[in-house]
Every structure is written in C-alpha cells, then in structure tokens.
Scaffold this motif. Structure first.
Motif, mmCIF file in Angstrom:
data_model
loop_
_atom_site.group_PDB
_atom_site.id
_atom_site.type_symbol
_atom_site.label_atom_id
_atom_site.label_comp_id
_atom_site.label_asym_id
_atom_site.label_seq_id
_atom_site.Cartn_x
_atom_site.Cartn_y
_atom_site.Cartn_z
ATOM 1 N N ILE A 142 -8.397 1.743 -3.927
ATOM 2 C CA ILE A 142 -7.947 3.109 -3.687
ATOM 3 C C ILE A 142 -8.856 3.720 -2.626
ATOM 4 O O ILE A 142 -10.038 3.378 -2.541
ATOM 5 C CB ILE A 142 -7.943 3.996 -4.957
ATOM 6 N N ILE A 181 -4.522 -2.799 -9.575
ATOM 7 C CA ILE A 181 -4.813 -1.959 -8.419
ATOM 8 C C ILE A 181 -5.969 -2.606 -7.674
ATOM 9 O O ILE A 181 -7.071 -2.719 -8.205
ATOM 10 C CB ILE A 181 -5.207 -0.516 -8.842
ATOM 11 N N THR A 187 0.860 -1.180 0.000
ATOM 12 C CA THR A 187 0.000 0.000 0.000
ATOM 13 C C THR A 187 0.898 1.233 0.000
ATOM 14 O O THR A 187 1.923 1.267 0.686
ATOM 15 C CB THR A 187 -0.919 -0.002 1.228
ATOM 16 N N ILE A 189 -3.257 3.858 -2.269
ATOM 17 C CA ILE A 189 -3.347 2.847 -3.328
ATOM 18 C C ILE A 189 -2.871 1.513 -2.775
ATOM 19 O O ILE A 189 -1.805 1.442 -2.159
ATOM 20 C CB ILE A 189 -2.405 3.195 -4.514
ATOM 21 N N THR A 190 -3.634 0.439 -3.006
ATOM 22 C CA THR A 190 -3.161 -0.903 -2.678
ATOM 23 C C THR A 190 -2.928 -1.647 -3.984
ATOM 24 O O THR A 190 -3.854 -1.813 -4.790
ATOM 25 C CB THR A 190 -4.161 -1.662 -1.788
ATOM 26 N N PHE A 191 -1.681 -2.039 -4.196
ATOM 27 C CA PHE A 191 -1.297 -2.723 -5.424
ATOM 28 C C PHE A 191 -1.568 -4.222 -5.318
ATOM 29 O O PHE A 191 -1.399 -4.823 -4.255
ATOM 30 C CB PHE A 191 0.189 -2.498 -5.721
ATOM 31 N N LEU A 245 -4.545 4.127 -13.469
ATOM 32 C CA LEU A 245 -5.759 3.563 -12.890
ATOM 33 C C LEU A 245 -6.784 3.301 -13.985
ATOM 34 O O LEU A 245 -7.538 2.345 -13.922
ATOM 35 C CB LEU A 245 -6.329 4.539 -11.849
#
Length: 196
Positions: free
Chosen positions: A165, A162, A102, A126-128, A154
């Motif tokens: 968010i 992603i 994140t 953002i969490t990838f 995005l």
C-alpha cells in the motif's frame, strides 16, 4: 463532547478505539445506490464524498453538541468504482478480476460540528497479490470481505493478499486519522480532547 461515528463499521470503530477514542455509534441509513445514481458521471472522489456527507447529515441533527463523522470507501480499479460486494459470488468474481492489479482506495470523510462541516477524501494505492483460486474462494467463504469496500480488509485475513500500500494505512481500514485530526484542528479542537 464526544465523537459520533455515523457508521456500524467495526473497522472504523477499531481505528478510533486504537487511537484512544470511544465514539458513540449511531449508524446512518441512507440509500447509497440512489446517491450514486444521482451523481452519474461525477468524479470518483466526489461520489465517495457525497456518500460520507449523506451519512453525516443523517445523524448530525441528533448530535448538535458532538462531532459527527460520516465515512465511505470505494475501490477505483480499471476506471470503475466498487463498493461492498455483499455476496460470496460477487466477492470471488471481483477478486479474480483484481488479483495482481493495482487500484486506488478512496475514503470520503464528512465531519460535522454544529453548523460547520468539513469534507475531505483520502486516496491510497493498493497492490493486490496474485491470490490463488482456492484462497479467493476460502476468503469469500469466511464472510470477512462481503461488507468491505473493494472486497478486502487490510487488518485481518485480507492482509494475506495485499502486496503493498502507498498512502495512509488507517484510511484503507476505513477512517483516516490524519484527515480527522486536520478536521478537528479546523473546528478548534485538539485530537487529545477526545481521548478516553
């Protein structure tokens, strides 16, 4: 009266177009590396704001009667700011480091009208995804993330990777409509004044 975008970013232009605005495009040319180096030790939001302001200042003298918007985004992850990767190799390296983590995308905005200027940042978490090595390599080879802050988008191919968010989606794409709206109100305009 028009909005002038001090950027050649297709994503920033798309956000304004989708919001009913056809901006004048006047890309700013500033030495981002020199600005960042001069701010060694500054807070991440201050660095991103300084970059956005430098871009707006570079363009504003040519557009005294218009509203000029300068913007810049950087990804804060593991205590380090990252801008555009520029190469496939760097994109792959970054994605291998950031997958599953994140981070905070910080977008700076500088809005200038005549002698008035408003500077504000927007931060989004953002969490990838845990993207596979193959997907990372193919994403880098597509060219899409090479000129994007944090090596991702995005709204296009990057959306696959992603997971979530938290914050303003338009800011992640490159320009926060809420920030711009507040700035326009403070300058005495309505957002609808600029609709095509």
């Amino acid at each position: 009266m028009q909005i002038v975008l001090a950027s050649q970013s297709p994503s920033r232009r798309m956000i304004l177009n989708s919001a009913g605005v056809e901006p004048l495009i006047h890309p700013a040319h500033v030495d981002e590396d020199a600005i960042i180096a001069s701010l060694d030790g500054a807070a991440p939001a201050d660095i991103v704001s300084a970059l956005a302001l430098a871009k707006a200042h570079a363009v504003a003298p040519s557009h005294q009667c218009n509203v000029v918007i300068g913007g810049d985004s950087m990804l804060l992850i593991d205590g380090h700011l990252h801008g555009k990767p520029h190469t496939e190799t760097e994109t792959i390296k970054r994605w291998r480091q950031q997958r599953g983590k994140t981070a905070e995308l910080i977008t700076g905005h500088a809005i200038i009208y005549g002698s008035q200027e408003i500077v504000e940042t927007s931060s989004t978490t953002i969490t990838f995804a845990e993207a596979s090595d193959v997907d990372i390599e193919r994403y880098a080879a597509s060219g899409e993330p090479l000129e994007c802050a944090g090596a991702f988008t995005l709204e296009a191919l990057g959306g696959w990777f992603i997971d979530s968010i938290h914050g303003d989606p338009s800011s992640v794409i490159g320009l926060s409509l809420p920030v711009v709206r507040r700035a326009l109100y403070n300058l005495g305009f309505n957002a609808s004044d600029f609709w095509s």
